[in-house]
Design a protein around this motif. Structure first.
Motif, PDB file in Angstrom:
ATOM      1  N   ASP A 113       7.991   5.681  -1.312  1.00 10.48           N
ATOM      2  CA  ASP A 113       8.904   4.877  -1.896  1.00 10.48           C
ATOM      3  C   ASP A 113       7.426   4.845  -3.225  1.00 10.48           C
ATOM      4  N   GLY A 114       6.979   5.010  -3.247  1.00  5.18           N
ATOM      5  CA  GLY A 114       6.359   4.684  -5.004  1.00  5.18           C
ATOM      6  C   GLY A 114       4.948   3.986  -4.523  1.00  5.18           C
ATOM      7  N   SER A 115       5.449   3.389  -3.349  1.00  6.28           N
ATOM      8  CA  SER A 115       4.190   1.704  -3.315  1.00  6.28           C
ATOM      9  C   SER A 115       3.236   2.203  -2.229  1.00  6.28           C
ATOM     10  N   SER A 116       3.285   0.773  -1.817  1.00  4.64           N
ATOM     11  CA  SER A 116       1.833   1.279   0.011  1.00  4.64           C
ATOM     12  C   SER A 116       2.619   0.688   1.138  1.00  4.64           C
ATOM     13  N   ASN A 146      -5.967 -13.092  -4.993  1.00  2.07           N
ATOM     14  CA  ASN A 146      -6.199 -14.016  -4.552  1.00  2.07           C
ATOM     15  C   ASN A 146      -6.716 -14.072  -3.037  1.00  2.07           C
ATOM     16  N   ASP A 147      -6.100 -13.774  -2.173  1.00  2.81           N
ATOM     17  CA  ASP A 147      -6.181 -13.774  -1.051  1.00  2.81           C
ATOM     18  C   ASP A 147      -6.072 -12.241  -0.878  1.00  2.81           C
ATOM     19  N   LEU A 148      -6.511 -11.773  -0.216  1.00  4.92           N
ATOM     20  CA  LEU A 148      -6.463  -9.886   0.911  1.00  4.92           C
ATOM     21  C   LEU A 148      -5.328 -10.317   1.586  1.00  4.92           C
ATOM     22  N   THR A 149      -4.768 -11.547   2.112  1.00  3.02           N
ATOM     23  CA  THR A 149      -3.778 -11.386   3.298  1.00  3.02           C
ATOM     24  C   THR A 149      -2.853 -11.161   2.865  1.00  3.02           C
ATOM     25  N   LEU A 150      -2.409 -12.540   1.570  1.00  4.40           N
ATOM     26  CA  LEU A 150      -1.328 -11.133   0.730  1.00  4.40           C
ATOM     27  C   LEU A 150      -1.305 -10.016  -0.653  1.00  4.40           C
ATOM     28  N   PHE A 151      -1.618  -9.268   0.335  1.00  2.00           N
ATOM     29  CA  PHE A 151      -1.142  -8.475  -0.227  1.00  2.00           C
ATOM     30  C   PHE A 151      -0.166  -7.098   0.639  1.00  2.00           C
ATOM     31  N   ALA A 152      -0.170  -7.617   1.558  1.00  2.00           N
ATOM     32  CA  ALA A 152       0.848  -7.040   2.424  1.00  2.00           C
ATOM     33  C   ALA A 152       2.414  -7.426   2.148  1.00  2.00           C
ATOM     34  N   ASP A 153       1.984  -8.778   1.862  1.00  2.00           N
ATOM     35  CA  ASP A 153       3.486  -9.223   1.320  1.00  2.00           C
ATOM     36  C   ASP A 153       4.015  -9.843  -0.589  1.00  2.00           C
ATOM     37  N   GLU A 154       3.123  -9.592  -1.263  1.00  2.97           N
ATOM     38  CA  GLU A 154       3.089  -9.611  -2.335  1.00  2.97           C
ATOM     39  C   GLU A 154       2.333  -8.202  -3.725  1.00  2.97           C
ATOM     40  N   ILE A 155       2.137  -7.754  -2.911  1.00  2.00           N
ATOM     41  CA  ILE A 155       1.845  -6.502  -3.787  1.00  2.00           C
ATOM     42  C   ILE A 155       2.316  -5.396  -3.036  1.00  2.00           C
ATOM     43  N   ALA A 156       2.799  -4.769  -1.744  1.00  2.00           N
ATOM     44  CA  ALA A 156       2.703  -3.152  -1.402  1.00  2.00           C
ATOM     45  C   ALA A 156       3.546  -2.850  -1.491  1.00  2.00           C
ATOM     46  N   SER A 157       4.504  -3.625  -1.728  1.00  2.00           N
ATOM     47  CA  SER A 157       5.797  -2.544  -2.201  1.00  2.00           C
ATOM     48  C   SER A 157       6.278  -2.444  -3.722  1.00  2.00           C
ATOM     49  N   GLN A 173      16.486  -2.247  -9.034  1.00  2.00           N
ATOM     50  CA  GLN A 173      16.237  -3.505  -9.267  1.00  2.00           C
ATOM     51  C   GLN A 173      15.028  -3.513  -8.847  1.00  2.00           C
ATOM     52  N   LEU A 174      14.247  -4.376  -9.774  1.00  2.00           N
ATOM     53  CA  LEU A 174      12.220  -4.641  -9.751  1.00  2.00           C
ATOM     54  C   LEU A 174      12.507  -5.502  -8.618  1.00  2.00           C
ATOM     55  N   HIS A 175      11.367  -5.269  -8.190  1.00  2.00           N
ATOM     56  CA  HIS A 175      11.204  -6.346  -6.750  1.00  2.00           C
ATOM     57  C   HIS A 175      10.377  -7.495  -7.454  1.00  2.00           C
ATOM     58  N   TYR A 176       9.393  -8.065  -8.168  1.00  2.14           N
ATOM     59  CA  TYR A 176       9.002  -8.459  -9.317  1.00  2.14           C
ATOM     60  C   TYR A 176       9.332  -7.977 -10.329  1.00  2.14           C
ATOM     61  N   PRO A 177       9.639  -9.488 -11.361  1.00  4.07           N
ATOM     62  CA  PRO A 177       9.351  -9.167 -13.039  1.00  4.07           C
ATOM     63  C   PRO A 177       8.223  -8.868 -13.912  1.00  4.07           C
ATOM     64  N   ASN A 178       6.965  -9.160 -12.928  1.00  4.51           N
ATOM     65  CA  ASN A 178       6.302  -7.963 -13.503  1.00  4.51           C
ATOM     66  C   ASN A 178       5.301  -6.843 -12.346  1.00  4.51           C
ATOM     67  N   GLU A 179       6.483  -6.144 -11.305  1.00  7.06           N
ATOM     68  CA  GLU A 179       5.892  -5.179 -10.874  1.00  7.06           C
ATOM     69  C   GLU A 179       4.963  -4.009 -11.129  1.00  7.06           C
ATOM     70  N   HIS A 216       2.005  -3.168  -9.823  1.00 13.98           N
ATOM     71  CA  HIS A 216       1.602  -1.980  -9.119  1.00 13.98           C
ATOM     72  C   HIS A 216      -0.039  -1.393 -10.189  1.00 13.98           C
ATOM     73  N   LYS A 217      -0.110  -2.048 -10.995  1.00 15.81           N
ATOM     74  CA  LYS A 217      -1.889  -1.178 -11.601  1.00 15.81           C
ATOM     75  C   LYS A 217      -2.271  -2.466 -10.761  1.00 15.81           C
ATOM     76  N   LEU A 218      -2.482  -3.472 -10.083  1.00 14.99           N
ATOM     77  CA  LEU A 218      -3.460  -4.157  -9.457  1.00 14.99           C
ATOM     78  C   LEU A 218      -3.370  -3.176  -7.551  1.00 14.99           C
ATOM     79  N   LEU A 219      -2.259  -2.128  -7.046  1.00 15.48           N
ATOM     80  CA  LEU A 219      -2.900  -1.905  -6.504  1.00 15.48           C
ATOM     81  C   LEU A 219      -2.692  -0.360  -6.158  1.00 15.48           C
ATOM     82  N   ASP A 220      -3.004   0.332  -7.762  1.00 13.50           N
ATOM     83  CA  ASP A 220      -3.887   1.409  -7.787  1.00 13.50           C
ATOM     84  C   ASP A 220      -5.672   1.318  -7.547  1.00 13.50           C
ATOM     85  N   MET A 221      -5.822  -0.298  -8.285  1.00 22.32           N
ATOM     86  CA  MET A 221      -7.124  -0.894  -8.661  1.00 22.32           C
ATOM     87  C   MET A 221      -7.630  -1.123  -7.663  1.00 22.32           C
TER      88      MET A 221
END
Length: 464
Positions: free
Chosen positions: A105-108, A176-187, A252-258, A262-267
């Motif tokens: 879907d274009g994410s991780s 700020n915490d890798l354990t939050l990646f799955a819930d806050e960045i991956a999608s 529909q965006l998942h987050y206002p700053n999606e 995603h740029k953070l995900l790429d990095m």
């Protein structure tokens, strides 16, 4: 952050079309041994060549990060690597029967879900962190891009994007915490501006792109004729624009700053190409793949410069791999000749052991009375016992074998070892075992200083 390396418990696969090549492929994540790192394997090519996930093998940065090695190329690796790093997985073989991981879907998130389904397994080896100890800076003045790394005993990323667009204002995202990646960045999904879309098609990119795997940002007025043209290009019967949101087809965006997320995900994925987990605060303004890779090369060059000074690290608060009782079960030594107190790391090729030197050692009353110094022969014995644990780890039933030291070469004692010192021994194989004989290099450190070293030959003999 994890102390030990991790892999997955079993193989798991995902399938789909590649974003840029448009080729359908199945990608299978496979468990891998400690210190393996991330490797892609093109199982559709003759000889099934592998490609290391290493910044030295980046060959193209056209809207994604592409690797090439051993005559094999793998496109758009960043989303895959981000999923692995975000879950703090260190070792995986990533098999592909095509040139590019599926875009999904274009994410991780689909990769994260697959890896979580496979299960994560801790390994008997410490993570080899590189701790950024000084300010590291990258700047591209032409594109107004800046990336910096600051010392931190953790891994945190903050990204700012600013496209001078009326649709997307300046956005920030932090992890700020890798354990939050799955819930806050991956999608968070990849995105493209409408003015870039047709250009990318003309450049023979995004062959597999459509509105199900990317956010298209409409940053200018479009009429019905252009919408019809876009619908045809995207294989849709009709597309529309939510003028207030500025997103094609009212997605529909998942987050206002999606987009910033995603740029953070790429990095995160691109910085995996450094080849080791790092500890640092990463701050990035307007990053892209080219800048990420250039910055990763700067970090890797620092690692290479510091490699000769790196010594094993010991955290006494962490539980050992083997305690004194387990060591006694494996080695045929007892007081006063049991010289190893803990094994803190063990993998297929190396071992790290701890010797705490106290004034109660039985040799101190007679060895340099009034100036107690640990005898070199005892340092060597402790090193050999540490190596004995490594040798025994090569068989499934170590209790049924004797490890013998049968040769010593290039032995050197660099500094005195005194009561109160903690000696960290690291032994590693320097040749494969043949007919029960193996060569090892051993080194001992106190307070990050090399105190002794030797090349050893060991024999593994089955008990009668």
């Amino acid at each position: 952050m994890n102390i030990k390396q991790q892999t997955i418990q079993k193989a798991v696969s995902v399938s789909g079309v590649g974003l840029h090549t448009g080729v359908s492929a199945t990608m299978t994540f496979m468990p891998a041994p400690a210190n393996h790192g991330f490797k892609f394997q093109r199982i559709d090519l003759p000889g099934q060549p592998t490609v290391d996930a290493d910044v030295d093998f980046v060959v193209d940065l056209s809207r994604g990060t592409t690797l090439e090695q051993n005559g094999a190329r793998v496109h758009t690796v960043e989303h895959t690597l981000a999923a692995l790093v975000g879950l703090q997985i260190d070792n995986a073989l990533i098999q592909l029967d095509g040139p590019e991981p599926p875009i999904m879907d274009g994410s991780s998130i689909k990769f994260v879900e697959a890896l979580q389904f496979a299960g994560i397994e801790e390994q008997n080896a410490d993570r080899k962190y590189f701790e950024v100890s000084e300010f590291v800076h990258y700047r591209n003045p032409e594109k107004d891009i800046e990336i910096a790394a600051l010392p931190l005993n953790d891994y945190r990323l903050t990204v700012m994007v600013d496209y001078n667009s009326q649709v997307i204002s300046s956005q920030h995202a932090s992890l700020n915490d890798l354990t939050l990646f799955a819930d806050e960045i991956a999608s968070c999904r990849t995105f493209v501006f409408l003015h870039e879309l047709e250009m990318l098609y003309k450049q023979n990119l995004i062959k597999g792109g459509d509105l199900s795997n990317a956010i298209v940002i409409v940053d200018r007025d479009v009429d019905e004729d252009e919408l019809d043209h876009l619908a045809k290009m995207l294989n849709k019967s009709k597309v529309g624009v939510n003028k207030q949101a500025g997103i094609l087809n009212n997605l529909q965006l998942h987050y206002p700053n999606e987009m910033a997320r995603h740029k953070l995900l790429d990095m995160l994925g691109d910085l995996a190409l450094i080849g080791r987990p790092i500890k640092a605060q990463i701050l990035a303004a307007r990053p892209g793949h080219a800048a990420n890779v250039a910055f990763a090369k700067k970090i890797k060059s620092l690692i290479q410069k510091n490699a000769q000074n790196q010594v094993p690290q010991y955290d006494p608060k962490q539980p050992p791999i083997f305690d004194i009782n387990r060591i006694a079960q494996l080695l045929p030594h007892r007081y006063p000749f049991q010289m190893v107190d803990k094994i803190i790391a063990l993998d297929e090729s190396s071992v790290i052991g701890i010797k705490n030197v106290t004034m109660n050692e039985p040799y101190f009353p007679g060895h340099f009375p009034g100036n107690p110094v640990m005898p070199g022969v005892m340092q060597l014995e402790a090193m050999a016992q540490t190596g004995g644990i490594l040798v025994l780890s090569t068989v499934p039933d170590p209790e049924n074998y004797w490890p013998y030291l049968i040769g010593i070469e290039n032995c050197r004692f660099r500094r005195n070892v005194l009561p109160g010192d903690t000696v960290i021994f690291r032994c590693e194989f320097t040749s494969p075992m043949k007919r029960g004989i193996v060569k090892m290099q051993g080194r001992g450190y106190v307070n990050n200083n090399l105190v002794c070293e030797a090349d050893m030959i060991a024999s593994l003999v089955k008990k009668k």
